[in-house]
Motif scaffolding. Structure first.
Motif, PDB file in Angstrom:
ATOM      1  N   VAL A 151      17.342 103.442  52.458  1.00  0.00           N
ATOM      2  CA  VAL A 151      15.883 102.730  52.317  1.00  0.00           C
ATOM      3  C   VAL A 151      15.620 101.897  53.534  1.00  0.00           C
ATOM      4  O   VAL A 151      14.693 101.849  54.320  1.00  0.00           O
ATOM      5  CB  VAL A 151      15.534 101.888  51.143  1.00  0.00           C
ATOM      6  N   MET A 152      16.843 101.146  53.926  1.00  0.00           N
ATOM      7  CA  MET A 152      16.767 100.336  55.141  1.00  0.00           C
ATOM      8  C   MET A 152      16.745 100.742  56.364  1.00  0.00           C
ATOM      9  O   MET A 152      16.139 100.354  57.213  1.00  0.00           O
ATOM     10  CB  MET A 152      17.661  99.347  54.704  1.00  0.00           C
ATOM     11  N   THR A 153      17.550 102.094  56.599  1.00  0.00           N
ATOM     12  CA  THR A 153      17.557 102.628  57.826  1.00  0.00           C
ATOM     13  C   THR A 153      16.782 103.722  58.196  1.00  0.00           C
ATOM     14  O   THR A 153      16.431 104.073  59.156  1.00  0.00           O
ATOM     15  CB  THR A 153      19.150 102.896  58.223  1.00  0.00           C
ATOM     16  N   GLY A 154      16.402 104.485  56.986  1.00  0.00           N
ATOM     17  CA  GLY A 154      15.585 105.479  57.174  1.00  0.00           C
ATOM     18  C   GLY A 154      16.512 106.863  57.326  1.00  0.00           C
ATOM     19  O   GLY A 154      15.964 108.020  57.542  1.00  0.00           O
ATOM     20  N   SER A 155      17.734 106.641  57.354  1.00  0.00           N
ATOM     21  CA  SER A 155      18.597 107.990  57.481  1.00  0.00           C
ATOM     22  C   SER A 155      19.662 108.081  56.247  1.00  0.00           C
ATOM     23  O   SER A 155      20.319 107.243  55.859  1.00  0.00           O
ATOM     24  CB  SER A 155      19.475 107.434  58.654  1.00  0.00           C
ATOM     25  N   PRO A 156      19.356 109.343  55.401  1.00  0.00           N
ATOM     26  CA  PRO A 156      20.262 109.429  54.340  1.00  0.00           C
ATOM     27  C   PRO A 156      21.665 109.777  54.690  1.00  0.00           C
ATOM     28  O   PRO A 156      22.298 109.392  53.909  1.00  0.00           O
ATOM     29  CB  PRO A 156      19.345 110.770  53.821  1.00  0.00           C
ATOM     30  N   TRP A 157      21.964 110.004  56.011  1.00  0.00           N
ATOM     31  CA  TRP A 157      23.389 110.503  56.392  1.00  0.00           C
ATOM     32  C   TRP A 157      24.027 109.220  56.607  1.00  0.00           C
ATOM     33  O   TRP A 157      25.181 108.839  56.269  1.00  0.00           O
ATOM     34  CB  TRP A 157      23.249 111.256  57.448  1.00  0.00           C
ATOM     35  N   LEU A 158      23.178 108.249  57.188  1.00  0.00           N
ATOM     36  CA  LEU A 158      23.917 106.682  57.270  1.00  0.00           C
ATOM     37  C   LEU A 158      24.171 106.267  55.694  1.00  0.00           C
ATOM     38  O   LEU A 158      25.268 105.470  55.591  1.00  0.00           O
ATOM     39  CB  LEU A 158      22.912 105.774  57.872  1.00  0.00           C
ATOM     40  N   GLY A 159      23.354 106.579  54.788  1.00  0.00           N
ATOM     41  CA  GLY A 159      23.564 106.099  53.303  1.00  0.00           C
ATOM     42  C   GLY A 159      24.940 106.782  52.961  1.00  0.00           C
ATOM     43  O   GLY A 159      25.632 106.075  52.253  1.00  0.00           O
ATOM     44  N   VAL A 160      25.158 108.293  53.305  1.00  0.00           N
ATOM     45  CA  VAL A 160      26.196 108.695  52.788  1.00  0.00           C
ATOM     46  C   VAL A 160      27.624 108.166  53.541  1.00  0.00           C
ATOM     47  O   VAL A 160      28.451 107.781  52.933  1.00  0.00           O
ATOM     48  CB  VAL A 160      26.187 110.126  53.326  1.00  0.00           C
ATOM     49  N   LEU A 161      27.441 107.694  54.652  1.00  0.00           N
ATOM     50  CA  LEU A 161      28.386 107.178  55.317  1.00  0.00           C
ATOM     51  C   LEU A 161      28.924 105.670  54.784  1.00  0.00           C
ATOM     52  O   LEU A 161      30.141 105.339  54.675  1.00  0.00           O
ATOM     53  CB  LEU A 161      28.047 106.939  56.850  1.00  0.00           C
ATOM     54  N   ALA A 162      27.763 104.964  54.488  1.00  0.00           N
ATOM     55  CA  ALA A 162      27.953 103.715  53.836  1.00  0.00           C
ATOM     56  C   ALA A 162      28.561 103.772  52.597  1.00  0.00           C
ATOM     57  O   ALA A 162      29.570 103.061  52.240  1.00  0.00           O
ATOM     58  CB  ALA A 162      26.803 102.956  53.948  1.00  0.00           C
ATOM     59  N   ALA A 163      28.233 104.646  51.775  1.00  0.00           N
ATOM     60  CA  ALA A 163      28.736 104.875  50.360  1.00  0.00           C
ATOM     61  C   ALA A 163      30.424 105.366  50.486  1.00  0.00           C
ATOM     62  O   ALA A 163      31.080 104.736  49.797  1.00  0.00           O
ATOM     63  CB  ALA A 163      28.094 106.091  49.677  1.00  0.00           C
ATOM     64  N   MET A 164      30.668 106.012  51.422  1.00  0.00           N
ATOM     65  CA  MET A 164      32.195 106.290  51.718  1.00  0.00           C
ATOM     66  C   MET A 164      32.824 105.275  52.011  1.00  0.00           C
ATOM     67  O   MET A 164      33.893 105.108  51.479  1.00  0.00           O
ATOM     68  CB  MET A 164      32.124 107.432  52.892  1.00  0.00           C
TER      69      MET A 164
END
Length: 308
Positions: free
Chosen positions: A62-75
């Motif tokens: 939501v904050m970055t607009g990138s789902p892949w950054l979301g996946v990396l943050a989750a990892m």
């Protein structure tokens, strides 16, 4: 029954589509847990890691607009949870299972507290691969719209299976998982190996959470998980700690979870909801079938607490 355009063929088609969609979190959580358990440690806290990973991925997307950054943050978040779990478990007389349950509650509570402000915003979704373009039927096109993480999970299962058998890292995991004394005799530190394996397992589990919030169902809420993290532990035992077995077992669980919606999709309006319990019944059946006071679990790491 209602006419869906493809008749009763809609049931196996819907089960196939549902198995692919529903199995993806199971794939990542079970692969992560198989790695952790191969080192001789069980992590029952992966349900909390899964949910916290889902919240983290959604918030960052939501904050970055990138789902892949979301996946990396989750990892990254899942690795931190794994490191905390592994660090606590290295102390003498600390029980892996008790710490896992405590970490599960901690992860759930923290996710619900930090994620309240992200329930309403809409995050970008993870991409999918349309493999059904050869058909004009929308049901087939939808069934064969495969998420990228499912493909990555399948490739990862094969890669881990090969690595466990053919690499030095795989050998180290197997030695530490079978005997701490043998590992020390080889100059290895079992606590360090298990710490890293638990961190890697938590990282994988959090990817499963990212899939839930960023693709299917594709939203963040406090009821996003239905016990996938806990069921994945039974799945790993059922698969005998084999990554490819984990992938196939995840598909089986996914297919069981898709049975109720598949019947509903072809117009079955009575009794279909009973099949929503199929994954939980399957979990119970697996736990009963693999439990015995007289025989050991085939393929189980010797140092794993559930084998003692």
């Amino acid at each position: 029954m209602e006419d869906t355009g493809i008749g009763l063929w809609g049931v196996p088609l819907a089960i196939l589509a549902g198995a692919i969609r529903v199995s993806t979190p199971f794939i990542f959580v079970s692969l992560g847990e198989s790695m952790t358990e191969r080192s001789g440690r069980i992590n029952l806290g992966l349900e909390g890691t899964l949910v916290f990973g889902a919240m983290t991925a959604y918030a960052v997307a939501v904050m970055t607009g990138s789902p892949w950054l979301g996946v990396l943050a989750a990892m990254a978040a899942g690795a931190v949870f794994g490191l905390i779990h592994g660090w606590i478990c290295k102390f003498p007389k600390v029980n892996d299972i008790a710490i896992g349950i405590a970490m599960m509650q901690f992860g759930l509570g923290l996710a619900f507290f930090l994620g309240k402000s992200f329930i309403q915003p809409v995050a970008p979704r993870l991409p999918s691969i349309p493999l059904g373009g050869w058909s004009d039927l929308p049901q087939i096109q939808s069934a064969l719209n495969i998420n990228v993480l499912f493909v990555i999970g399948a490739l990862l299962a094969v890669a881990l299976w090969w690595a466990f058998r053919n690499t030095r890292v795989g050998l180290i995991l197997r030695v530490v998982g079978d005997s701490s004394d043998a590992a020390r005799a080889m100059g290895l530190n079992p606590d360090t190996v298990r710490l890293l394996a638990t961190a890697a397992g938590g990282s994988f589990a959090a990817v499963g959470g990212a899939y839930l919030s960023l693709y299917y169902p594709g939203s963040w809420n406090e009821g996003i998980s239905s016990g996938q993290g806990l069921m994945a532990v039974a799945l790993v035992i059922f698969a005998r700690w084999n990554p490819i077995g984990c992938f196939l077992a995840a598909l089986l669980f996914g297919g069981a979870g898709a049975l109720g919606p598949a019947l509903q999709s072809v117009g079955v309006t009575q009794g279909y909801y009973l099949f929503y319990a199929a994954p939980y019944v399957l979990t119970l059946a697996i736990l009963v079938a693999t439990s015995s006071p007289t025989r050991s679990l085939a393929g189980a790491p010797g140092a794993l607490s559930i084998t003692k």
